[in-house]
Design an enzyme around this catalytic site. Sequence first.
Site, mmCIF file in Angstrom:
data_model
loop_
_atom_site.group_PDB
_atom_site.id
_atom_site.type_symbol
_atom_site.label_atom_id
_atom_site.label_comp_id
_atom_site.label_asym_id
_atom_site.label_seq_id
_atom_site.Cartn_x
_atom_site.Cartn_y
_atom_site.Cartn_z
ATOM 1 N N ASP A 77 0.847 -1.188 0.000
ATOM 2 C CA ASP A 77 0.000 0.000 0.000
ATOM 3 C C ASP A 77 0.881 1.236 0.000
ATOM 4 O OD1 ASP A 77 0.942 0.244 2.569
ATOM 5 O OD2 ASP A 77 -0.982 -0.162 3.542
ATOM 6 N N ASN A 125 -3.820 12.768 1.045
ATOM 7 C CA ASN A 125 -5.225 13.193 0.898
ATOM 8 C C ASN A 125 -5.472 14.473 1.678
ATOM 9 O OD1 ASN A 125 -6.431 11.455 -0.894
ATOM 10 N ND2 ASN A 125 -7.046 9.956 0.658
ATOM 11 N N HIS A 175 -8.555 14.815 -2.089
ATOM 12 C CA HIS A 175 -8.866 13.455 -2.522
ATOM 13 C C HIS A 175 -8.678 13.266 -4.023
ATOM 14 C CE1 HIS A 175 -10.368 11.820 1.251
ATOM 15 N NE2 HIS A 175 -10.926 13.024 1.479
ATOM 16 N N ASP A 180 -6.526 10.325 -5.643
ATOM 17 C CA ASP A 180 -6.943 9.366 -6.660
ATOM 18 C C ASP A 180 -5.933 9.294 -7.796
ATOM 19 O OD1 ASP A 180 -9.200 8.797 -5.226
ATOM 20 O OD2 ASP A 180 -10.564 10.028 -6.450
ATOM 21 N N GLU A 202 -5.913 2.263 -0.888
ATOM 22 C CA GLU A 202 -4.594 2.373 -1.501
ATOM 23 C C GLU A 202 -3.840 1.059 -1.462
ATOM 24 O OE1 GLU A 202 -3.950 3.353 2.868
ATOM 25 O OE2 GLU A 202 -5.536 3.453 1.388
#
Length: 600
Positions: free
Chosen positions: A478, A486, A491, A495, A521
């Site tokens: 991850d 974030n 956000h 992404d 993630e």
Amino acid sequence: MTQSLSPRVEAVFWFLLTATGYFLLASLSLHATKGADNIAAVWPPSGYFLALLLLMPSHARARLSAFAGMASASFAANLWGGVPPLSCIAYTLANACEAAVALWLIRRREVGELSFMVPRAVAGFCLAALGASVVSAAVAWALVEGLTGASADFFLSWLTTVLLGMLIVTPPIVMLARMIGTKAMDNASRAMKAEAAAILTLSGLVTIAAFSQSEFPLTFLPCMAVVAAAYRLGPFGAAAGMLIVTIITSLMTGQGYGPIAAIEEASKVKVLFLQFYLLSLLFTTLPLAAMLIVRQRLAKRLEQSNRWLLQAEAAALVGHWRVDLVGWSIRWSDQAYRIHGLVPGTPVDVNYSVEQYIAEDGVAVRKILEQAVRTGEPFEFQGRIRRADGEIRHVKSHGSIETGRGGRAIAIFGTVQDVTEIVENARILEAARSAAERVANTDMLTGLPNRRHTLAFLEKALEGAREHGAPLAVAIFDIDHFKRINDTHGHAMGDRVIHRVGQRAKAALRDEDMLGRIGGEEFVCILQRASAQAAEIVAERVRKAVETGTAAEDGLPQATVSIGLAVFDGELDIEELLHRADQALYAAKRDGRNRLRMAA
């Protein structure tokens, strides 16, 4: 015609109708035979009475009244003709037995109305008439023999006369009465009525011409006339023509005219020859007329079936074809022509029909047909044809082999259906299904396999590793400090980072490996056929690709990943293997992140 009458009036009606007609016919017959040593060729009252029994209601009152009328008329006619009273009674009893037996035999075979349009019913009627005649002749001979000592010739004479009476007189009366009752004559056109009258009149004139002289044996002329009547008018024409011929020939022969009367033999021989002549004519024309009616009905049914077949073929886009293997010719239905883009009736040959398939399909079609001819088994094939207008269409054929004597194939029969729309719809559905499956199995943010698809792939890989001993490793990673990305950049930027990490990690894998996003993630790498050392090299390459790749992207924050690697070690399910990799991932995070750790 008597349904509106009361039972008593109806009984009187049938008594009078039977008695009057029977007496007149019997009196005329007895008078006509005076010139021929009292030997009759035909006894019309028997046929008349049987016709009434077949036409009248089936209840007992009407039949009893008819039998009473017949008995009264028979006794009176014979007595008036000079027959002794006791013989009159014997003749009457014999005629009554004959009618009762004939009716019983007919009703045993025909529950409903007796139809002279059906060959089977005609044959049954003839057999019933023969059986009744034998019984009647036996009764008459037994009774008269005791009174007057009758010879065996009496038995034969009685049998043939009443048999001809029923066979010749009953059918036209029954058919004419039913035509009147059903108003069939009213529905006939004037031209049809005029043709029927002309044919029957011609039959009478021809018969008169043939039997008014004895110089030339022209007995074949009435046969031709009756056959013509049967052909044009059906069973009624045959029966009516037969009745006309019988009346004329009997009267003229009885008066000494015609080729039969000119035979130099005894009168009873002449009568027997006349009866043989009439029977031959009867058994030729009446069955012929019934068979012609059957043929006409079958022709109408065939025409209707063909019309329905053509309509069904046009609606279903299905045609049929037949290859004659002996004459090497092919026949197509109209719809088969339309499927091939041709005008119905366009000349085609066997080779043309196969050459319309595109090259690779044509080879397969030839092989299938050749094998079907060798084995005699049904066949099925589907291929693409190039129509006359150049359009490519998908067609499907089913067929079977027709065999002749010795099992030799003589023809191929098959159907051809345009399935282009079916094929196109199937292709569209398959594309839609594949698209739906891709959507269901794909993570929309990264374009990678989603959690469901990734775990299903891992399940199959684990099964293969367990059954075949193939190496397998799983790496879970991850993004380090993703929450900070974030919170700091938003956000949307988060992404973008997830998408870029996924693309960089995928690019670092081998062709046989799989990368999937299993949530947030977090990603999973499934490394197939990879030993521990090879798996570690690939996983480290993924880590470096993410680290260097994201750092080089303008506008994207720095991102690194922590990786936990577990090599398959006989785990029973994917949960155990993933758990080991997850524990290694936690170890990588504890040791400072942006690093790879191998599970113990």
